[in-house]
Each structure stands twice: as structure tokens, then as C-alpha cells.
Design a protein around this motif. Structure first.
Motif, PDB file in Angstrom:
ATOM      1  N   GLN A   1     -36.406 -16.706 -19.119  1.00 49.49           N
ATOM      2  CA  GLN A   1     -35.069 -16.643 -18.512  1.00 49.49           C
ATOM      3  C   GLN A   1     -34.998 -15.639 -17.359  1.00 49.49           C
ATOM      4  N   ASP A   2     -35.526 -14.420 -17.605  1.00 50.09           N
ATOM      5  CA  ASP A   2     -35.369 -13.350 -16.625  1.00 50.09           C
ATOM      6  C   ASP A   2     -36.312 -13.515 -15.426  1.00 50.09           C
ATOM      7  N   ASP A   3     -37.168 -14.528 -15.441  1.00 48.60           N
ATOM      8  CA  ASP A   3     -38.032 -14.811 -14.290  1.00 48.60           C
ATOM      9  C   ASP A   3     -37.469 -15.929 -13.420  1.00 48.60           C
ATOM     10  N   ALA A   4     -36.415 -16.585 -13.913  1.00 47.76           N
ATOM     11  CA  ALA A   4     -35.984 -17.823 -13.260  1.00 47.76           C
ATOM     12  C   ALA A   4     -35.115 -17.589 -12.030  1.00 47.76           C
ATOM     13  N   ASP A   5     -34.319 -16.547 -12.050  1.00 49.99           N
ATOM     14  CA  ASP A   5     -33.284 -16.355 -11.051  1.00 49.99           C
ATOM     15  C   ASP A   5     -33.702 -15.274 -10.043  1.00 49.99           C
ATOM     16  N   PRO A   6     -33.724 -15.617  -8.743  1.00 47.52           N
ATOM     17  CA  PRO A   6     -34.158 -14.649  -7.720  1.00 47.52           C
ATOM     18  C   PRO A   6     -33.350 -13.350  -7.741  1.00 47.52           C
ATOM     19  N   THR A   7     -32.058 -13.446  -8.060  1.00 44.38           N
ATOM     20  CA  THR A   7     -31.216 -12.241  -8.122  1.00 44.38           C
ATOM     21  C   THR A   7     -31.701 -11.328  -9.252  1.00 44.38           C
ATOM     22  N   VAL A   8     -32.030 -11.947 -10.387  1.00 46.56           N
ATOM     23  CA  VAL A   8     -32.511 -11.164 -11.533  1.00 46.56           C
ATOM     24  C   VAL A   8     -33.877 -10.563 -11.211  1.00 46.56           C
ATOM     25  N   ILE A   9     -34.721 -11.337 -10.526  1.00 40.96           N
ATOM     26  CA  ILE A   9     -36.040 -10.825 -10.140  1.00 40.96           C
ATOM     27  C   ILE A   9     -35.869  -9.582  -9.269  1.00 40.96           C
ATOM     28  N   GLN A  10     -34.993  -9.696  -8.262  1.00 42.01           N
ATOM     29  CA  GLN A  10     -34.765  -8.556  -7.363  1.00 42.01           C
ATOM     30  C   GLN A  10     -34.211  -7.362  -8.139  1.00 42.01           C
ATOM     31  N   LYS A  11     -33.320  -7.639  -9.083  1.00 39.45           N
ATOM     32  CA  LYS A  11     -32.738  -6.561  -9.899  1.00 39.45           C
ATOM     33  C   LYS A  11     -33.830  -5.850 -10.688  1.00 39.45           C
ATOM     34  N   ARG A  12     -34.758  -6.623 -11.238  1.00 44.85           N
ATOM     35  CA  ARG A  12     -35.836  -6.001 -12.034  1.00 44.85           C
ATOM     36  C   ARG A  12     -36.751  -5.162 -11.157  1.00 44.85           C
ATOM     37  N   ILE A  13     -36.974  -5.620  -9.911  1.00 39.48           N
ATOM     38  CA  ILE A  13     -37.805  -4.835  -8.988  1.00 39.48           C
ATOM     39  C   ILE A  13     -37.081  -3.522  -8.633  1.00 39.48           C
TER      40      ILE A  13
ATOM     41  N   THR B   1     -41.828 -20.878 -13.861  1.00 38.85           N
ATOM     42  CA  THR B   1     -42.118 -22.302 -14.030  1.00 38.85           C
ATOM     43  C   THR B   1     -43.090 -22.520 -15.187  1.00 38.85           C
ATOM     44  N   LEU B   2     -44.028 -21.595 -15.386  1.00 44.98           N
ATOM     45  CA  LEU B   2     -45.047 -21.781 -16.415  1.00 44.98           C
ATOM     46  C   LEU B   2     -44.522 -21.465 -17.814  1.00 44.98           C
ATOM     47  N   GLU B   3     -43.798 -20.354 -17.942  1.00 42.74           N
ATOM     48  CA  GLU B   3     -43.425 -19.880 -19.273  1.00 42.74           C
ATOM     49  C   GLU B   3     -41.957 -20.079 -19.601  1.00 42.74           C
TER      50      GLU B   3
END
Ligand code: AMP
Length: 191
Positions: free
Chosen positions: A138-150, A133-135
Motif C-alpha cells: 500500500q505505502d509504495d503505491a502512491d507517489p505522494t506517500v513515497i515522497q512523504k516517506r523520503i 507493482t511487484l508486492e
């Protein structure tokens, strides 16, 4: 003895690596080498490399090792790293860690510290969602992508620590608290 300023900054996405790296690079007066920033720069400017890596980055996947390693190798070949360097976001896989060993050995440079910023999964999720929300990353926006990065961190990046631990160079840092708190803990490594 010269100050030990050949440093890798390590930790999961959302640990605050980027923020701490900017401060630490200034404090140590060494180049801050962020593979994430380098890739974002290429993507933004639509360079051939940027076009190659865009898809991986958007999906929360690691850019292939050969591409990443070539880019870092070129950077570490520049003369300014001889007085120290701060690698932020590299290495992120065992092959990258092994290649970094070879590059540094070839240049006669030791690796002094792997600063490992530790944060829990729950904290990471909360922080990444907030950062989106702050910055508007793109890769922080989607929960699926967040989980993938973790997952990517756990499966591919975290194992690097077990190659560094036996060398006695891992400095574990509690990543909870304010930016100043965490930076204070990191500074103690260099006291
Ligand atoms: P970061 O800003 O460090 O989280 O990096 C953003 C994205 O760039 C990552 O999600 C990866 O797609 C890519 N990236 C950054 N560093 C590396 C690396 N060492 N190896 C592979 N991909 C990377």
C-alpha cells in the motif's frame, strides 16, 4: 573474542534493507527484528496496536515514538537477543536512537555496527514504484506517500547517523547493484 553481531541496518525506504536483513540475519544466525514487519503483522491481524498504527503507516508517517519504542523494548527484553540481533527499520528518529542506547546499556549490550545502505533519491523513487507493482505494498503505491516517506527519512531518520558517526560504528555501504553485490559488501563488515 566473540563475533560482533549486535547490528542496526539503516537506510532510506527502498534501499533494500528488508531483503538484505533477511540474508544477514541468516548469515549471522541472529534474530531479524523488523519494526515494519511487526507493524504490518499487527495491521493485518487487526490487533489493538495494528488499529493504532494503520493510519500512520498508510500515510508514510512514522508511528509515534512511544508506541514504537514500547514494542522494540519488549522484543529486546527477550533472551534470544543476547547472542546478537539485527534491527531493521529501528531506530528511525533521534528519540528512538537515544532510547535504544538506554535499553542496550541497561542490558549490558554494546551496539557494534550501524550498516548504512546508501542510495540516491532518484534510485529510491524508481525502486519503490517498481516494488508497488511487484508486492502490492500500500505505502509504495502512491507517489505522494513515497515522497512523504523520503521526507520523513531525511528529516527524522537520517539525523540518527550523526549521533552514531562519532562512535565510529557506522559502516557505509553502496546500495547500488544486484542483491548479491550489496550483500557481498555487507558481509565484509563481518570478515
Ligand atoms: P518499513 O517496512 O520499515 O518501511 O516500515 C513501514 C512503516 O512502518 C513505516 O513507513 C512507518 O509507518 C512504520 N515504521 C516502521 N519502523 C518504524 C519506526 N522505527 N518508527 C516509526 N514508524 C516505523
Amino acid at each position: 573474542m566473540s563475533m560482533q553481531k549486535n547490528v542496526v541496518l539503516f537506510g532510506p525506504p527502498g534501499a533494500g534493507k528488508g531483503t538484505q536483513a533477511v540474508r544477514l540475519g541468516t548469515f549471522l544466525k541472529v534474530p531479524h527484528i523488523s519494526t515494519g514487519n511487526m507493524f504490518r503483522h499487527h495491521i493485518k491481524n487487526q490487533t489493538p496496536l495494528g488499529k493504532k498504527v494503520k493510519e500512520y503507516s498508510e500515510k508514510g508517517l512514522l508511528v509515534p515514538d512511544d508506541v514504537t519504542i514500547a514494542m522494540v523494548k519488549e522484543r529486546l527484553g527477550q533472551p534470544d537477543v543476547r547472542n546478537g540481533f539485527l534491527l531493521d527499520g529501528f531506530p528511525r528518529s533521534i528519540p528512538q536512537a537515544e532510547e535504544l542506547d538506554r535499553i542496550l546499556a541497561g542490558s549490558g549490550l554494546p551496539l557494534h555496527h550501524v550498516i548504512n545502505i546508501q542510495v540516491s533519491d532518484a534510485e529510491i523513487r524508481g525502486r519503490l514504484a517498481k516494488r508497488a507493482t511487484l508486492e502490492g505494498r500500500q505505502d509504495d503505491a502512491d507517489p505522494t506517500v513515497i515522497q512523504k516517506r523520503i521526507d520523513t527519512y531525511k528529516n527524522q531518520s537520517e539525523p540518527c547517523l550523526s549521533t552514531y558517526r562519532p562512535k565510529g560504528i557506522v559502516r557505509d555501504i553502496n546500495g547500488l547493484g544486484s542483491i548479491e553485490d550489496v550483500f557481498g559488501r555487507i558481509q565484509k563488515v563481518f570478515a
